[in-house]
Design an enzyme around this catalytic site. Structure first.
Site, short mmCIF file in Angstrom:
data_model
loop_
_atom_site.label_atom_id
_atom_site.label_comp_id
_atom_site.label_asym_id
_atom_site.label_seq_id
_atom_site.Cartn_x
_atom_site.Cartn_y
_atom_site.Cartn_z
N VAL A 13 0.88 -1.16 0.04
CA VAL A 13 -0.12 0.02 0.06
C VAL A 13 0.80 1.14 -0.11
CG1 VAL A 13 -2.12 -0.98 1.24
CG2 VAL A 13 -0.20 0.02 2.56
N LYS A 15 3.89 1.68 2.29
CA LYS A 15 4.66 1.91 3.71
C LYS A 15 5.68 2.47 3.47
CE LYS A 15 3.86 -1.76 5.61
NZ LYS A 15 3.41 -2.61 4.56
N THR A 16 6.77 1.85 2.55
CA THR A 16 8.20 2.10 2.38
C THR A 16 8.27 3.37 2.03
OG1 THR A 16 8.59 -0.15 2.37
CG2 THR A 16 10.31 1.44 1.73
N VAL A 17 7.45 4.05 0.75
CA VAL A 17 7.72 5.27 0.28
C VAL A 17 7.17 6.30 1.16
CG1 VAL A 17 5.49 5.12 -0.98
CG2 VAL A 17 7.51 6.34 -1.89
N LYS A 37 13.52 -1.07 10.86
CA LYS A 37 12.53 -2.36 10.21
C LYS A 37 12.83 -3.46 10.96
CE LYS A 37 10.12 -4.02 6.66
NZ LYS A 37 8.68 -3.39 6.32
N ASP A 50 13.57 -2.79 2.54
CA ASP A 50 12.93 -1.95 2.90
C ASP A 50 13.71 -0.46 3.61
OD1 ASP A 50 10.66 -2.88 1.71
OD2 ASP A 50 9.86 -3.51 3.41
#
Length: 231
Positions: A13, A15-17, A37, A50
């Site tokens: 969805v 989260k990382t960006v 992380k 990530d």
């Protein structure tokens, strides 16, 4: 705030960006940032995870990965199948607290959704948030189905007495459909907190400093996706 946990309404969805965008804005404001992380799954030892991706996009941030499991599964399942020790909420809380000693902001990016299990005892990111008494930022998808998953996540957080910092749309399509456009108004209603903004689809593929100044789409709220959590 010194620690912010970032979860999603599901996998893939954004989260990382979103974590990278928050980190980039905080770093540009002169704040020292660490990204934690707890459990990286589906990545070999020689591949970038990530946390590495956040560092690539956000710039000078400290990164820490507590555990890595090769199969793309929930952390508890991946740890069991790999015969490796799981990550416990206590481990996450301790690592985040230690990073907070030397950093202005610590971002903890979860795996999948809020209740994805870290260990066989059923520990989750929500348990780590409770131990840290830290707010949680929820990253949601833009389209059909997001209202249900976002409201369920918000209800779970409140039921546990946790602070919901806001909602961010992690990937806003270049050509949003009717459901996506309507969800801009409906998401803050079902979540009970502001929709802080949205990040354009494909933002993670940009060459830095492409994420240094994330802006919401024309149909999203006028505040940036990262303005409030890092303020």
């Amino acid at each position: 705030m010194s620690i912010l946990l970032i979860t999603g309404t599901g996998t893939e969805v954004g989260k990382t960006v979103t974590t990278a965008a928050v980190a980039a804005v905080a770093a540009l404001a002169g704040r020292s940032v660490a990204v934690l992380k707890p459990a990286q799954t589906g990545v070999r030892p020689d591949e970038r995870g990530d946390a590495d991706e956040v560092a690539r996009l956000a710039g000078a941030v400290t990164t820490l990965e507590l555990a890595r499991y090769p199969e793309p599964l929930a952390p508890a399942t991946a740890a069991r199948r790999a015969g490796l020790p799981p990550v416990r909420p206590q481990d996450v809380a301790q690592a985040a607290a230690e990073l907070a000693v030397d950093h202005d902001l610590v971002l903890v990016e979860g795996a999948g959704g809020l209740l994805v299990r870290f260990d066989e005892a059923g520990g989750t990111l929500a348990d780590a948030a409770r131990l840290l008494d830290a707010p949680v930022l929820v990253v949601a998808s833009a389209g059909l189905g997001t209202l249900n998953t976002t409201e369920l996540t918000a209800r779970e957080l409140r039921g546990r007495g946790l602070d919901l910092a806001g909602v961010v749309i992690g990937s806003w399509p270049a050509e949003p459909d009717l459901a996506s456009r309507c969800n801009v108004a409906d998401l803050p209603v079902v979540a009970g907190v502001p929709l802080l903004g949205a990040l354009p689809a494909g933002a993670g593929a940009k060459t830095p400093p492409g994420l240094s100044h994330p802006r919401p789409p024309a149909t999203a709220p006028t505040r940036s996706a990262t303005g409030s959590p890092t303020g």
